[in-house]
Design a protein around this motif. Structure first.
Motif, PDB file in Angstrom:
ATOM      1  N   ARG A  15      49.175   5.010 -58.842  1.00 35.97           N
ATOM      2  CA  ARG A  15      50.569   4.787 -58.447  1.00 35.97           C
ATOM      3  C   ARG A  15      50.796   3.439 -57.770  1.00 35.97           C
ATOM      4  O   ARG A  15      51.922   3.057 -57.516  1.00 35.97           O
ATOM      5  CB  ARG A  15      51.006   5.883 -57.485  1.00 35.97           C
ATOM      6  N   GLY A  16      49.734   2.718 -57.470  1.00 39.66           N
ATOM      7  CA  GLY A  16      49.829   1.515 -56.661  1.00 39.66           C
ATOM      8  C   GLY A  16      50.793   0.475 -57.175  1.00 39.66           C
ATOM      9  O   GLY A  16      51.659  -0.008 -56.440  1.00 39.66           O
ATOM     10  N   LEU A  17      50.681   0.100 -58.437  1.00 42.46           N
ATOM     11  CA  LEU A  17      51.558  -0.942 -58.968  1.00 42.46           C
ATOM     12  C   LEU A  17      52.992  -0.445 -59.138  1.00 42.46           C
ATOM     13  O   LEU A  17      53.928  -1.234 -59.063  1.00 42.46           O
ATOM     14  CB  LEU A  17      51.000  -1.508 -60.267  1.00 42.46           C
ATOM     15  N   TYR A  18      53.169   0.863 -59.332  1.00 40.43           N
ATOM     16  CA  TYR A  18      54.525   1.416 -59.340  1.00 40.43           C
ATOM     17  C   TYR A  18      55.171   1.238 -57.974  1.00 40.43           C
ATOM     18  O   TYR A  18      56.349   0.887 -57.865  1.00 40.43           O
ATOM     19  CB  TYR A  18      54.526   2.903 -59.712  1.00 40.43           C
ATOM     20  N   LEU A  19      54.394   1.497 -56.932  1.00 50.61           N
ATOM     21  CA  LEU A  19      54.907   1.330 -55.572  1.00 50.61           C
ATOM     22  C   LEU A  19      55.225  -0.133 -55.283  1.00 50.61           C
ATOM     23  O   LEU A  19      56.262  -0.442 -54.693  1.00 50.61           O
ATOM     24  CB  LEU A  19      53.898   1.860 -54.556  1.00 50.61           C
ATOM     25  N   VAL A  20      54.328  -1.022 -55.689  1.00 47.67           N
ATOM     26  CA  VAL A  20      54.571  -2.457 -55.496  1.00 47.67           C
ATOM     27  C   VAL A  20      55.866  -2.857 -56.183  1.00 47.67           C
ATOM     28  O   VAL A  20      56.724  -3.523 -55.590  1.00 47.67           O
ATOM     29  CB  VAL A  20      53.378  -3.293 -56.012  1.00 47.67           C
ATOM     30  N   ALA A  77      55.860  -4.629 -46.795  1.00 47.60           N
ATOM     31  CA  ALA A  77      54.852  -5.682 -47.004  1.00 47.60           C
ATOM     32  C   ALA A  77      53.437  -5.129 -46.811  1.00 47.60           C
ATOM     33  O   ALA A  77      52.526  -5.468 -47.574  1.00 47.60           O
ATOM     34  CB  ALA A  77      55.110  -6.858 -46.061  1.00 47.60           C
ATOM     35  N   LEU A  78      53.252  -4.263 -45.820  1.00 53.19           N
ATOM     36  CA  LEU A  78      51.931  -3.672 -45.601  1.00 53.19           C
ATOM     37  C   LEU A  78      51.550  -2.737 -46.742  1.00 53.19           C
ATOM     38  O   LEU A  78      50.386  -2.673 -47.139  1.00 53.19           O
ATOM     39  CB  LEU A  78      51.875  -2.936 -44.264  1.00 53.19           C
ATOM     40  N   LEU A  79      52.524  -2.037 -47.291  1.00 46.96           N
ATOM     41  CA  LEU A  79      52.267  -1.195 -48.463  1.00 46.96           C
ATOM     42  C   LEU A  79      51.790  -2.050 -49.631  1.00 46.96           C
ATOM     43  O   LEU A  79      50.791  -1.737 -50.286  1.00 46.96           O
ATOM     44  CB  LEU A  79      53.527  -0.423 -48.855  1.00 46.96           C
ATOM     45  N   VAL A  80      52.481  -3.145 -49.885  1.00 46.96           N
ATOM     46  CA  VAL A  80      52.106  -4.052 -50.975  1.00 46.96           C
ATOM     47  C   VAL A  80      50.699  -4.595 -50.754  1.00 46.96           C
ATOM     48  O   VAL A  80      49.858  -4.569 -51.657  1.00 46.96           O
ATOM     49  CB  VAL A  80      53.135  -5.199 -51.114  1.00 46.96           C
TER      50      VAL A  80
END
Length: 133
Positions: free
Chosen positions: A100-105, A41-44
């Motif tokens: 890479r952010g939305l890939y991670l999300v 959740a913190l990553l998102v």
């Protein structure tokens, strides 16, 4: 468990709001008994708030709003900004530090999307739930 099922905060559109938004989410998850979701959740939250700070083409004085909503066995992380431009899932640069952010999300969330909000702009949200074995 806290009676409050939603935590809403507004932040200045600047990089220092990212750790502050993370701290609010960490507290909400603990209050709701959902600490096992903390890492993902913190990553998102970090990715979505960072995107709003970096890419939301809006006047500097406009704020970013975070909404953390308690779901049955999980949480919805929402980030609202005043830019109508949706985030783009780009082609990550292997040597760069972005893209890479939305890939991670997408990798850690059950689902995520971009939607309208009341007023100008958009909301980007992701839902995460406790996995039952």
């Amino acid at each position: 468990m806290s009676e409050q099922q939603e935590v809403v905060r507004r932040w200045r559109r600047e990089a220092r709001c990212v750790p502050l938004a993370r701290a609010e989410l960490r507290k909400a998850l603990a209050d709701w008994g959902l600490s096992e979701l903390e890492g993902d959740a913190l990553l998102v939250a970090s990715e979505l708030v960072t995107n709003a700070v970096r890419h939301a083409a809006a006047p500097r004085g406009r704020e970013i709003e975070t909404r953390y909503v308690r779901l049955g066995n999980g949480v919805r992380v929402e980030v609202h900004d005043t830019s109508p431009v949706p985030p783009v899932v780009g082609d990550p640069d292997r040597d760069g530090d972005g893209g890479r952010g939305l890939y991670l999300v997408a990798a850690v969330a059950d689902r995520w999307a971009v939607g309208e909000r009341i007023g100008p702009g958009k909301r980007v949200w992701a839902e995460l739930s406790v996995k039952v074995p």
